[in-house]
Design an enzyme around this catalytic site. Structure first.
Site, PDB file in Angstrom:
ATOM      1  N   ARG A   1     -17.188  11.995  12.866  1.00 39.05           N
ATOM      2  CA  ARG A   1     -17.387  10.946  12.041  1.00 39.05           C
ATOM      3  C   ARG A   1     -17.934   9.691  12.625  1.00 39.05           C
ATOM      4  NH1 ARG A   1     -12.947   7.700   7.972  1.00 39.05           N
ATOM      5  NH2 ARG A   1     -13.825   9.911   6.896  1.00 39.05           N
TER       6      ARG A   1
ATOM      7  N   ARG B   1      -9.824   8.785  14.204  1.00 41.08           N
ATOM      8  CA  ARG B   1      -8.730   9.411  13.659  1.00 41.08           C
ATOM      9  C   ARG B   1     -10.039  10.510  13.079  1.00 41.08           C
ATOM     10  NH1 ARG B   1      -8.591   8.632   8.032  1.00 41.08           N
ATOM     11  NH2 ARG B   1      -9.875   6.861   7.856  1.00 41.08           N
TER      12      ARG B   1
ATOM     13  N   GLU C   1      -1.668   2.459   8.405  1.00 37.68           N
ATOM     14  CA  GLU C   1      -2.540   1.586   9.118  1.00 37.68           C
ATOM     15  C   GLU C   1      -2.240   0.618  10.288  1.00 37.68           C
ATOM     16  OE1 GLU C   1      -6.428   1.306   7.068  1.00 37.68           O
ATOM     17  OE2 GLU C   1      -7.173   0.032   9.147  1.00 37.68           O
TER      18      GLU C   1
ATOM     19  N   SER D   1      -6.130  -1.045   0.811  1.00 41.23           N
ATOM     20  CA  SER D   1      -6.822   0.445   1.269  1.00 41.23           C
ATOM     21  C   SER D   1      -6.213   1.398  -0.366  1.00 41.23           C
ATOM     22  CB  SER D   1      -7.196   0.922   2.354  1.00 41.23           C
ATOM     23  OG  SER D   1      -7.937  -0.809   2.989  1.00 41.23           O
ATOM     24  N   SER D   2      -5.093   1.322   0.245  1.00 42.65           N
ATOM     25  CA  SER D   2      -4.951   2.680  -0.579  1.00 42.65           C
ATOM     26  C   SER D   2      -5.232   3.030  -1.680  1.00 42.65           C
ATOM     27  CB  SER D   2      -2.964   2.577  -0.634  1.00 42.65           C
ATOM     28  OG  SER D   2      -2.548   2.570   0.672  1.00 42.65           O
TER      29      SER D   2
ATOM     30  N   HIS E   1     -14.211   0.333   9.095  1.00 47.99           N
ATOM     31  CA  HIS E   1     -13.285   1.611   7.278  1.00 47.99           C
ATOM     32  C   HIS E   1     -11.811   1.518   7.878  1.00 47.99           C
ATOM     33  CE1 HIS E   1     -12.888   4.355   4.590  1.00 47.99           C
ATOM     34  NE2 HIS E   1     -12.373   5.272   5.430  1.00 47.99           N
TER      35      HIS E   1
ATOM     36  N   SER F   1      -5.187   9.346   7.885  1.00 49.49           N
ATOM     37  CA  SER F   1      -4.365   7.931   7.416  1.00 49.49           C
ATOM     38  C   SER F   1      -3.894   8.155   6.336  1.00 49.49           C
ATOM     39  CB  SER F   1      -5.564   6.694   7.262  1.00 49.49           C
ATOM     40  OG  SER F   1      -6.240   7.274   6.862  1.00 49.49           O
TER      41      SER F   1
ATOM     42  N   HIS G   1     -17.083   3.759   8.864  1.00 49.75           N
ATOM     43  CA  HIS G   1     -17.565   5.168   8.038  1.00 49.75           C
ATOM     44  C   HIS G   1     -18.602   4.963   7.539  1.00 49.75           C
ATOM     45  CE1 HIS G   1     -17.687   7.804   4.847  1.00 49.75           C
ATOM     46  NE2 HIS G   1     -16.062   8.000   5.079  1.00 49.75           N
TER      47      HIS G   1
ATOM     48  N   ALA H   1       2.473   3.066   2.576  1.00 50.46           N
ATOM     49  CA  ALA H   1       2.821   3.271   3.301  1.00 50.46           C
ATOM     50  C   ALA H   1       4.358   2.628   2.822  1.00 50.46           C
ATOM     51  CB  ALA H   1       2.278   2.529   5.159  1.00 50.46           C
TER      52      ALA H   1
ATOM     53  N   GLY I   1       0.480  -0.816  -0.308  1.00 47.82           N
ATOM     54  CA  GLY I   1      -0.201  -0.261   0.022  1.00 47.82           C
ATOM     55  C   GLY I   1       0.681   1.069  -0.075  1.00 47.82           C
TER      56      GLY I   1
ATOM     57  N   GLN J   1     -10.482   8.094  -1.692  1.00 46.18           N
ATOM     58  CA  GLN J   1     -10.972   9.043  -2.569  1.00 46.18           C
ATOM     59  C   GLN J   1     -11.082  10.069  -1.454  1.00 46.18           C
ATOM     60  OE1 GLN J   1     -15.030   7.483  -2.398  1.00 46.18           O
ATOM     61  NE2 GLN J   1     -15.032   5.754  -3.364  1.00 46.18           N
ATOM     62  N   GLY J   2     -11.145  10.084  -0.931  1.00 47.67           N
ATOM     63  CA  GLY J   2     -11.328  11.774  -0.495  1.00 47.67           C
ATOM     64  C   GLY J   2     -10.401  12.455  -0.037  1.00 47.67           C
TER      65      GLY J   2
ATOM     66  N   GLU K   1     -13.422  17.322   5.032  1.00 53.55           N
ATOM     67  CA  GLU K   1     -14.114  16.999   4.902  1.00 53.55           C
ATOM     68  C   GLU K   1     -14.943  17.078   6.505  1.00 53.55           C
ATOM     69  OE1 GLU K   1     -11.525  13.704   4.262  1.00 53.55           O
ATOM     70  OE2 GLU K   1     -11.852  13.486   1.900  1.00 53.55           O
TER      71      GLU K   1
HETATM   72  P1  FAD Z   1      -3.122  -1.148   2.698  1.00 51.13           P
HETATM   73  O1  FAD Z   1      -2.662   0.358   1.012  1.00 51.13           O
HETATM   74  O2  FAD Z   1      -4.402  -1.280   3.087  1.00 51.13           O
HETATM   75  O3  FAD Z   1      -2.139  -1.677   2.240  1.00 51.13           O
HETATM   76  C1  FAD Z   1      -1.561  -3.391   3.106  1.00 51.13           C
HETATM   77  C2  FAD Z   1      -0.432  -4.218   2.124  1.00 51.13           C
HETATM   78  O4  FAD Z   1      -0.094  -5.496   2.842  1.00 51.13           O
HETATM   79  C3  FAD Z   1      -1.865  -4.740   0.954  1.00 51.13           C
HETATM   80  O5  FAD Z   1      -0.670  -4.569  -0.518  1.00 51.13           O
HETATM   81  C4  FAD Z   1      -1.846  -5.866   0.949  1.00 51.13           C
HETATM   82  O6  FAD Z   1      -1.779  -6.645  -0.104  1.00 51.13           O
HETATM   83  C5  FAD Z   1      -0.090  -6.303   1.799  1.00 51.13           C
HETATM   84  N1  FAD Z   1      -0.231  -7.656   2.872  1.00 51.13           N
HETATM   85  C6  FAD Z   1      -1.626  -7.626   4.373  1.00 51.13           C
HETATM   86  N2  FAD Z   1      -0.988  -8.278   4.309  1.00 51.13           N
HETATM   87  C7  FAD Z   1       0.066  -9.534   4.150  1.00 51.13           C
HETATM   88  C8  FAD Z   1       0.857  -9.955   4.590  1.00 51.13           C
HETATM   89  N3  FAD Z   1       0.062 -11.074   5.048  1.00 51.13           N
HETATM   90  N4  FAD Z   1       2.310 -10.885   3.484  1.00 51.13           N
HETATM   91  C9  FAD Z   1       2.047  -9.777   3.130  1.00 51.13           C
HETATM   92  N5  FAD Z   1       1.420  -8.769   2.404  1.00 51.13           N
HETATM   93  C10 FAD Z   1      -0.225  -8.498   3.350  1.00 51.13           C
HETATM   94  N6  FAD Z   1      -7.747   7.699   4.409  1.00 51.13           N
HETATM   95  C11 FAD Z   1      -7.036   8.725   3.887  1.00 51.13           C
HETATM   96  O7  FAD Z   1      -6.337   9.453   4.321  1.00 51.13           O
HETATM   97  N7  FAD Z   1      -7.982   8.915   3.015  1.00 51.13           N
HETATM   98  C12 FAD Z   1      -9.217   9.119   2.268  1.00 51.13           C
HETATM   99  O8  FAD Z   1      -9.308   8.991   1.300  1.00 51.13           O
HETATM  100  C13 FAD Z   1      -9.691   7.170   2.527  1.00 51.13           C
HETATM  101  N8  FAD Z   1     -10.330   6.527   2.067  1.00 51.13           N
HETATM  102  C14 FAD Z   1     -10.853   5.821   2.391  1.00 51.13           C
HETATM  103  C15 FAD Z   1     -11.817   4.806   1.209  1.00 51.13           C
HETATM  104  C16 FAD Z   1     -11.517   3.355   1.776  1.00 51.13           C
HETATM  105  C17 FAD Z   1     -12.607   2.883   0.312  1.00 51.13           C
HETATM  106  C18 FAD Z   1     -10.841   2.478   2.429  1.00 51.13           C
HETATM  107  C19 FAD Z   1     -10.557   1.185   2.772  1.00 51.13           C
HETATM  108  C20 FAD Z   1      -9.751   3.156   3.458  1.00 51.13           C
HETATM  109  C21 FAD Z   1      -9.558   5.073   3.458  1.00 51.13           C
HETATM  110  N9  FAD Z   1      -8.699   5.531   3.762  1.00 51.13           N
HETATM  111  C22 FAD Z   1      -8.521   6.763   3.670  1.00 51.13           C
HETATM  112  C23 FAD Z   1      -7.855   4.920   4.931  1.00 51.13           C
HETATM  113  C24 FAD Z   1      -6.312   4.364   3.977  1.00 51.13           C
HETATM  114  O9  FAD Z   1      -6.959   3.959   2.630  1.00 51.13           O
HETATM  115  C25 FAD Z   1      -5.617   3.349   4.797  1.00 51.13           C
HETATM  116  O10 FAD Z   1      -5.524   3.769   5.827  1.00 51.13           O
HETATM  117  C26 FAD Z   1      -3.821   3.529   4.237  1.00 51.13           C
HETATM  118  O11 FAD Z   1      -4.028   3.135   2.862  1.00 51.13           O
HETATM  119  C27 FAD Z   1      -3.656   2.825   4.112  1.00 51.13           C
HETATM  120  O12 FAD Z   1      -2.183   2.470   4.553  1.00 51.13           O
HETATM  121  P2  FAD Z   1      -1.090   1.106   4.294  1.00 51.13           P
HETATM  122  O13 FAD Z   1       0.043   1.245   3.113  1.00 51.13           O
HETATM  123  O14 FAD Z   1      -1.345   1.448   5.729  1.00 51.13           O
HETATM  124  O15 FAD Z   1      -1.658  -0.283   3.750  1.00 51.13           O
HETATM  125  C1  SIN Z   2     -13.173   9.294   2.418  1.00 50.82           C
HETATM  126  O1  SIN Z   2     -13.102  10.016   1.690  1.00 50.82           O
HETATM  127  O2  SIN Z   2     -15.050   9.531   3.429  1.00 50.82           O
HETATM  128  C2  SIN Z   2     -12.539   8.349   3.459  1.00 50.82           C
HETATM  129  C3  SIN Z   2     -11.686   9.555   3.851  1.00 50.82           C
HETATM  130  C4  SIN Z   2     -11.128   8.382   4.979  1.00 50.82           C
HETATM  131  O3  SIN Z   2     -11.252   7.431   5.190  1.00 50.82           O
HETATM  132  O4  SIN Z   2     -10.139   9.143   5.714  1.00 50.82           O
END
Ligand code: FAD
Ligand code: SIN
Length: 539
Positions: free
Chosen positions: A273, A367, A356, A34-35, A332, A372, A223, A8, A6, A39-40, A106
């Site tokens: 929220r 949050r 996350e 989730s990344s 969410h 995030s 959410h 991160a 994702g 949307q927002g 937002e």
């Molecule tokens: P993720 O993007 O979830 O990536 C996790 C990765 O780890 C994935 O590639 C997965 O396959 C991998 N993984 C997991 N377990 C394993 C394993 N055992 N072995 C190998 N790989 C693994 N936040 C905002 O700030 N703004 C927004 O607009 C927003 N909109 C959102 C909309 C939706 C629909 C959702 C679900 C979330 C939203 N969020 C938003 C929250 C935000 O998207 C997430 O908190 C953030 O993207 C998390 O990023 P990450 O890199 O930590 O994890």
């Molecule tokens: C959204 O676009 O409503 C999600 C934003 C977020 O989870 O931070």
């Protein structure tokens, strides 16, 4: 070694270049998590009339007294600079005619502060751009369709490596003294979620099994506006109707068509929220249909601003220009996670966490919207900086050397339930998700939490029995289990452990605060109960 692709994980790997990194991910095509669905956008104080101090104040207010103030200030200040770097690096944020990035509004932000890309396709647009860069970076070795299963510790309790199951079903012990977990959230622990199916709490469970300190686990954000069309429990994520819609004027309506949010909170549809989610949930739980009227937002911002939402509506046969759209709350985001310091270091030497999965203390009990992605960006950068210093110290003439480690036992490949157990595993997963949604969800009480705790213990025991009767790993008499069987078991094992940890934390907090609402303790205590930390030994 970085686990997760994702925002991160991608950023840690990129920021470490040209130092060698293995990026290991369950995702088939690198972009995912989730990344990819975000949307927002990204909250950052980049406007001339905004300030990190104001952003920090809004974040602290949303966190309901449980944020770590120093970390919040760091997030807001580093966040503004990091966002400016991404803008300067050419990431494709939406801009006005003069090239100035557009900012959305937002909930619980006192001003427009949200950078977005591709309208409401922010996550997908950014992740695609970063994936392209990762593919062009020779120092990053990518392993897709690979599931990290367990951390391996040496005799001193430091990370010695990682046991993973690869796309062909092969078990590999990756010897590596430094691992960054960036595995995202826990949404798939709940029946209704906006998260992708891969959000099965793997990193949190792996860190827990390694003895890491965990925090704020009881705080799960729902959410308020997921599109409520598919039957609950079909395993698919519920499409999100972004909060930015309400930022542009969309209105929540009750079963009678009445716009109810101003009856609930002075900020109306832009209340925090947790307040909006509970207001929607109370109505949905009593059998009332709640809808979101998108028409004011579409009239004000134009359809181009919300292509993702409009596509979801059309796929479901709904016309948001004709009538309000049905919504329901869905799990969410997890405010809790693996406790880290400002550089992403966990309590386990050699283990870093960000995104996350991490619990940096910036979110408290709730949050603030769009914080995030910002957290992922800021702390991925800090993790990479911290690791760079160590990796540079451990290289001779630019060539990395393995840091010396204490002796360790090569991991034993675990037994995995056999393929025939798949239907029972699916039934157990559904039971787990339903239990969490109904008893450890938006409204909790002692009785429901105790029932959940006992049901989850029974479920975990059954899983152990199925695994013990299953196939041995590599070279076992029954042959090697297929990658799909390992994944099914590993994800359920992780969900079961994390579900028990969340339930334990929810039982311990005998008050309501932010996203944690107890019907038997409906008020926040004063002074508030402190943050709650635990390890797996506390179960
Ligand atoms: P993720 O993007 O979830 O990536 C996790 C990765 O780890 C994935 O590639 C997965 O396959 C991998 N993984 C997991 N377990 C394993 C394993 N055992 N072995 C190998 N790989 C693994 N936040 C905002 O700030 N703004 C927004 O607009 C927003 N909109 C959102 C909309 C939706 C629909 C959702 C679900 C979330 C939203 N969020 C938003 C929250 C935000 O998207 C997430 O908190 C953030 O993207 C998390 O990023 P990450 O890199 O930590 O994890
Ligand atoms: C959204 O676009 O409503 C999600 C934003 C977020 O989870 O931070």
């Amino acid at each position: 070694m970085v686990v997760g692709s994702g925002l991160a994980g991608l950023l840690v790997a990129l920021r470490l270049a040209p130092r060698p990194v293995t990026l290991l991910t369950k995702t088939p095509f690198l972009a995912g998590g989730s990344s990819d669905l975000a949307q927002g956008g990204i909250a950052a104080a980049v406007a001339l009339d905004d300030s990190p101090a104001d952003h920090a104040a809004d974040t602290l207010a949303a966190g309901a007294g449980l944020c770590d103030e120093a970390m919040v200030r760091l997030l807001a200040e580093d966040g503004a600079s990091a966002a400016r770097v991404l803008i300067a690096e050419g990431l494709p944020f939406d801009r006005d005619d003069q090239g100035v990035p557009l900012l959305g509004q937002e909930a619980a932000h006192r001003r427009p502060r949200i950078l977005h890309a591709g309208g409401d396709a922010t996550g997908h647009t950014l992740v695609q751009a970063l994936v392209a860069r990762v593919r062009e970076t020779p120092s990053i070795r990518v392993m897709e369709r690979t599931c990290a299963v367990d951390l391996v510790l040496d005799e001193a309790g430091s990370v010695a490596g990682l046991l993973a199951n690869h796309a062909d079903g092969a078990w590999v012990f990756h010897r590596c003294p430094r691992v960054v977990l960036a595995t995202g959230g826990i949404g798939s622990v709940y029946l209704r979620t906006t998260n992708p199916p891969e959000a099965t709490a793997d990193g949190l469970a792996m860190a827990a099994r390694a003895g890491a300190r965990l925090g704020d686990l009881e705080f799960v954000q729902f959410h308020p506006t997921a599109l409520a069309v598919s039957p609950p429990g079909d395993g698919r994520p519920m499409p999100l109707l972004t909060e930015a819609l309400r930022g542009e004027g969309a209105v929540l309506r009750d079963g009678a068509g009445h716009p109810f949010m101003l009856d609930e909170h002075p900020l109306g549809d832009l209340a925090p929220r947790d307040v909006v989610a509970r207001a929607v949930w109370r109505r949905v739980a009593s059998g009332e249909g709640v809808t979101l009227d998108l028409r004011p937002a579409l009239a004000r911002a134009g359809a181009d601003r919300f292509p993702t939402v409009l596509a979801f509506c059309h796929e479901s046969g709904l016309d948001p220009c004709a009538a309000p759209i049905p919504v329901a709350p869905a799990a969410h985001y997890h405010m809790g996670g693996v406790v880290t310091d400002a550089d992403g270091r966990t309590s386990v030497p050699g283990l870093w966490a960000c995104g996350e999965l991490a619990c940096t203390g910036v979110h408290g009990a709730n949050r603030l919207a769009s914080n995030s992605l910002l957290e992922a960006i800021v702390f991925a950068g800090r993790v990479a900086r911290d690791l760079s210093v160590r990796m540079d110290a451990d290289s001779v003439g630019g060539r990395p050397i393995l840091a010396p480690s204490s002796p360790f036992r090569c991991p034993v490949v675990p037994r995995v339930p056999c393929a025939e157990a798949a239907p029972e595993l699916a039934a157990l997963a559904l039971e787990l998700r339903r239990t969490m949604y109904e008893r450890v969800g938006m409204a909790r009480d002692q009785d429901g939490l105790s029932v959940a705790r006992d049901a989850l213990i029974r479920l975990s025991q059954r899983l152990e029995v199925l695994a013990a009767a299953g196939s041995e790993g590599e070279g076992g008499p029954e042959g090697r289990p297929a990658a799909a069987d390992v994944l099914r078991w590993a994800e359920l094992r992780n969900r079961a452990l994390v579900a028990r940890l969340i339930t334990a934390a929810a039982l311990a907090r005998r008050e309501s605060r932010g996203a944690h609402y107890r019907t038997d303790f409906p008020e926040s205590t004063s002074p508030g109960q402190p943050r709650y930390f635990l390890t797996v030994a506390d179960l």
